[in-house]
Design a protein around this motif. Structure first.
Motif, short mmCIF file in Angstrom:
data_model
loop_
_atom_site.label_atom_id
_atom_site.label_comp_id
_atom_site.label_asym_id
_atom_site.label_seq_id
_atom_site.Cartn_x
_atom_site.Cartn_y
_atom_site.Cartn_z
N SER B 79 0.81 -1.17 0.04
CA SER B 79 0.13 -0.22 0.13
C SER B 79 0.88 1.43 0.14
CB SER B 79 -1.01 0.03 1.20
OG SER B 79 -1.33 1.22 1.54
N ASN B 80 1.93 1.23 0.85
CA ASN B 80 2.76 2.26 0.67
C ASN B 80 3.50 2.64 -0.74
OD1 ASN B 80 2.68 2.58 3.56
ND2 ASN B 80 4.59 1.73 4.06
N ARG B 81 3.90 1.19 -1.19
CA ARG B 81 4.48 1.50 -2.60
C ARG B 81 3.35 2.01 -3.63
NH1 ARG B 81 6.58 -3.48 -2.13
NH2 ARG B 81 8.66 -2.56 -1.69
N ALA B 82 2.24 1.65 -3.49
CA ALA B 82 1.42 2.27 -4.50
C ALA B 82 0.98 3.66 -4.14
CB ALA B 82 -0.24 1.58 -4.11
N ALA B 83 1.19 4.23 -2.83
CA ALA B 83 1.12 5.70 -2.68
C ALA B 83 2.53 6.39 -3.06
CB ALA B 83 0.97 5.87 -1.25
N PHE B 84 3.58 5.66 -3.03
CA PHE B 84 4.50 6.37 -3.59
C PHE B 84 4.65 6.37 -5.15
CE2 PHE B 84 6.96 4.30 0.34
CZ PHE B 84 6.83 5.58 0.98
N ARG B 85 4.06 5.43 -5.72
CA ARG B 85 3.93 5.35 -7.26
C ARG B 85 3.02 6.32 -7.48
NH1 ARG B 85 5.22 -0.32 -8.40
NH2 ARG B 85 7.53 -0.18 -8.25
N ALA B 86 1.95 6.69 -6.86
CA ALA B 86 0.97 7.76 -7.17
C ALA B 86 1.33 9.09 -7.27
CB ALA B 86 -0.49 7.30 -6.32
N ALA B 87 2.37 9.21 -6.49
CA ALA B 87 2.83 10.45 -6.23
C ALA B 87 4.22 10.57 -7.09
CB ALA B 87 3.43 10.65 -4.81
N GLY B 88 4.43 9.64 -8.00
CA GLY B 88 5.50 9.87 -8.72
C GLY B 88 6.85 9.87 -7.93
N VAL B 89 7.14 9.59 -6.81
CA VAL B 89 8.43 9.40 -6.12
C VAL B 89 9.15 8.15 -6.17
CG1 VAL B 89 7.95 11.36 -4.65
CG2 VAL B 89 7.39 8.91 -3.80
N ARG B 90 10.52 8.22 -6.32
CA ARG B 90 11.39 7.32 -6.21
C ARG B 90 11.71 7.12 -4.68
NH1 ARG B 90 15.62 3.98 -7.90
NH2 ARG B 90 17.65 4.18 -7.08
N VAL B 91 11.75 5.52 -4.08
CA VAL B 91 11.68 5.65 -2.61
C VAL B 91 13.07 4.72 -2.36
CG1 VAL B 91 10.99 4.87 -0.47
CG2 VAL B 91 9.50 6.03 -2.16
N VAL B 92 14.02 5.14 -1.44
CA VAL B 92 15.22 4.30 -1.34
C VAL B 92 15.44 4.21 0.32
CG1 VAL B 92 17.72 4.27 -1.47
CG2 VAL B 92 16.27 5.24 -3.34
N ASN B 93 15.43 3.10 0.56
CA ASN B 93 15.60 2.63 2.04
C ASN B 93 17.00 2.50 2.45
OD1 ASN B 93 15.32 1.41 4.46
ND2 ASN B 93 14.36 -0.50 3.78
N VAL B 94 17.53 3.20 3.43
CA VAL B 94 19.00 3.40 3.44
C VAL B 94 19.33 2.81 4.70
CG1 VAL B 94 20.94 4.80 3.76
CG2 VAL B 94 19.35 5.45 2.19
N MET B 95 20.10 1.31 4.58
CA MET B 95 20.42 0.74 6.14
C MET B 95 21.91 0.58 6.04
SD MET B 95 17.44 -2.18 5.47
CE MET B 95 17.85 -2.43 3.73
N SER B 96 22.21 0.41 7.70
CA SER B 96 23.48 0.43 7.84
C SER B 96 23.65 0.15 9.44
CB SER B 96 24.44 1.68 7.50
OG SER B 96 24.23 2.56 8.66
N SER B 97 24.87 -0.22 10.12
CA SER B 97 25.08 -0.32 11.22
C SER B 97 25.14 1.34 11.97
CB SER B 97 26.59 -1.04 11.79
OG SER B 97 27.43 -0.30 11.11
N PRO B 98 25.10 1.09 13.12
CA PRO B 98 25.02 2.46 13.89
C PRO B 98 26.46 3.06 13.54
CG PRO B 98 24.10 1.02 15.47
CD PRO B 98 24.73 0.18 14.18
N GLY B 99 26.61 4.27 13.14
CA GLY B 99 27.98 4.84 12.98
C GLY B 99 28.57 4.93 11.76
N ALA B 100 27.77 4.16 10.85
CA ALA B 100 28.44 4.09 9.38
C ALA B 100 28.60 5.19 8.63
CB ALA B 100 27.73 2.89 8.59
N GLY B 101 27.86 6.25 8.97
CA GLY B 101 27.91 7.51 8.16
C GLY B 101 26.76 7.84 7.26
N LYS B 102 25.64 7.11 7.74
CA LYS B 102 24.63 7.46 6.86
C LYS B 102 23.95 8.88 6.89
CE LYS B 102 21.33 4.84 9.06
NZ LYS B 102 22.44 4.52 10.03
N THR B 103 23.97 9.42 8.05
CA THR B 103 23.25 10.80 8.16
C THR B 103 24.28 11.72 7.42
OG1 THR B 103 22.42 10.12 10.10
CG2 THR B 103 22.20 12.61 9.64
N THR B 104 25.92 11.77 7.68
CA THR B 104 26.60 12.42 6.98
C THR B 104 26.66 12.31 5.62
OG1 THR B 104 28.05 12.06 9.15
CG2 THR B 104 29.12 13.08 7.44
#
Lengths: 125, 282
Positions: B79-104
């Protein structure tokens, strides 16, 4: 610690399928490629079902080995390590087992027994 | 006798600590002969029968279920995917261990984008708005999900949590939504949240053996950023061994080498985030 989330989901599925009947045993299929720690799962289950109608339902896990099938040579291989490469050397493989995470079955306690129990309950307490 | 007892099959409850003595740990039962405390449902009436588990021949019944445990999550993810498609946005799930530097890394990428790409962020953290504030400062729309706030302190984002974040994002005005997952190499990999692609951020301070220790995470990634490359001269990190380990768990996965400190390698990651360069997952 996503075992707690998993156990909440299991409890919801079991409650729906049990439809009020007492559940004795819940059998799960858990693939080797799912990151579920058995001891943590059991502990989480006790936390989730404590004080609920599922309190006495035991959780039993069928562990499903991981199997890859090679798209080049067609060989199916059970893998012990997370190396998704066929013995023939090809890396063009597909996981055909080991990603299961499902409630397989429930064992419901005999219905006639429940009737007897209910009568005893009224008379005794 | 009509007595109910749940130990009517030989299925080794003790292995699972489900004998009645184990229930005492929860403080829910006494064991003086009146050991049950079950209020509404009262599954147990027989308060005299405590120890004898044998001799019951109740029939019982097996119900086939065959239902995915995370099925509810997967339906919300769809259902989320359908909402994203409808809005025409690309969605990327960013994952890592704590402190790998995601936010930076993300803050650097958003600054580099200079508003050319309209980014939104769903920020998942157990506690605090520290990362959310940091990313909001780059001018992107941020919707924070604190998993300790009503979600039981979960160590990952699941589809309902992402769902709850959507009303706080102007989806129709965005090009790319980045979901910054809770820092954790295990649980986030198990939960589809409705994303188009998964980006894993690995930092070389974590060690070359990590793909073998966390194969599910490494395998679930569509692309892997190898971050903190500026530290390579100072570490014993064996880059070739790491790459060989990645190849064994996720052959052919797209790799980026970056330093979130210096900004090296950001251009390619930004292009990938935008879905440029023939990304097959879009």
């Amino acid at each position: 610690m996503h075992e707690l989330s998993i156990c909440s989901s299991i409890a919801a599925i079991v409650t729906e399928h049990a439809a009020g009947r007492p559940v004795e045993r819940v059998v799960l299929d858990v693939g080797y490629l799912r990151q579920v720690v058995p001891a943590t799962l059991m502990y989480s289950w006790e936390l989730i079902v404590a004080g609920t109608p599922l309190e006495r339902a035991a959780l039993v896990v069928n562990h499903i080995p991981a199997v890859i099938e090679c798209r080049s040579c067609g060989t199916a291989t059970t893998i012990e390590l997370p190396v998704f490469r066929c013995p023939c050397g090809s890396i063009d493989t597909e996981v055909t087992a080991g990603e299961e995470l499902l409630v397989r079955s429930l064992d419901i306690t005999d219905i006639t027994d429940i009737t007897g129990r209910a009568q005893t309950s009224e008379a005794g307490t | 006798m009509g007595r109910f007892h749940h130990h009517n099959h030989a299925h080794a409850h003790d292995e699972h600590a489900h004998d009645e003595h184990a229930h005492d740990e929860h403080g829910l039962h006494e064991h003086d002969g009146v050991w049950h405390r079950h209020d509404d449902h009262d599954d147990h009436d027989d308060q005299r029968d405590v120890g004898d588990h044998t001799g019951y021949e109740t029939g019982g019944m097996r119900v086939e279920v065959l239902e995915k445990i995370l099925g509810e999550n997967d339906r919300t993810a769809a259902s989320n995917r359908a909402a994203f498609r409808a809005a025409g946005v690309r969605v990327v799930n960013v994952m890592s261990s704590p402190g790998a530097g995601k936010t930076t890394l993300l803050a650097g990428l958003f600054s580099l984008a200079h508003g050319d790409t309209r980014f939104g962020v769903i920020e998942g953290d157990i506690e605090t708005a520290i990362d959310a504030d940091r990313l909001a400062a780059t001018g992107v729309a941020v919707s924070l999900v604190n998993t300790a706030n009503g979600f039981g302190g979960e160590c990952h984002l699941d589809a309902p949590m992402v769902r709850s974040a959507l009303p706080r994002l102007p989806l129709d005005d965005l090009d790319v939504v980045v979901i910054e997952n809770v820092g954790n190499l295990v649980c986030p990999a198990e939960f589809d949240v409705g994303e188009d692609a998964r980006l894993m951020v690995f930092s070389i301070t974590e060690g070359e053996e990590k793909p073998l220790k966390y194969p599910v995470m490494f395998r679930s990634a569509d692309a892997i950023v190898i971050n903190k490359m500026d530290l390579l001269p100072h570490l014993d990190f064996d880059l070739d061994a790491f790459l060989a380990n990645v190849e064994s768990v996720n052959p052919g996965v797209q790799l980026f080498h970056t330093s979130a400190k210096t900004g090296d390698g950001f251009g390619e990651v930004l292009a990938w985030l935008r879905g440029e360069g023939g990304d097959p997952t879009v």
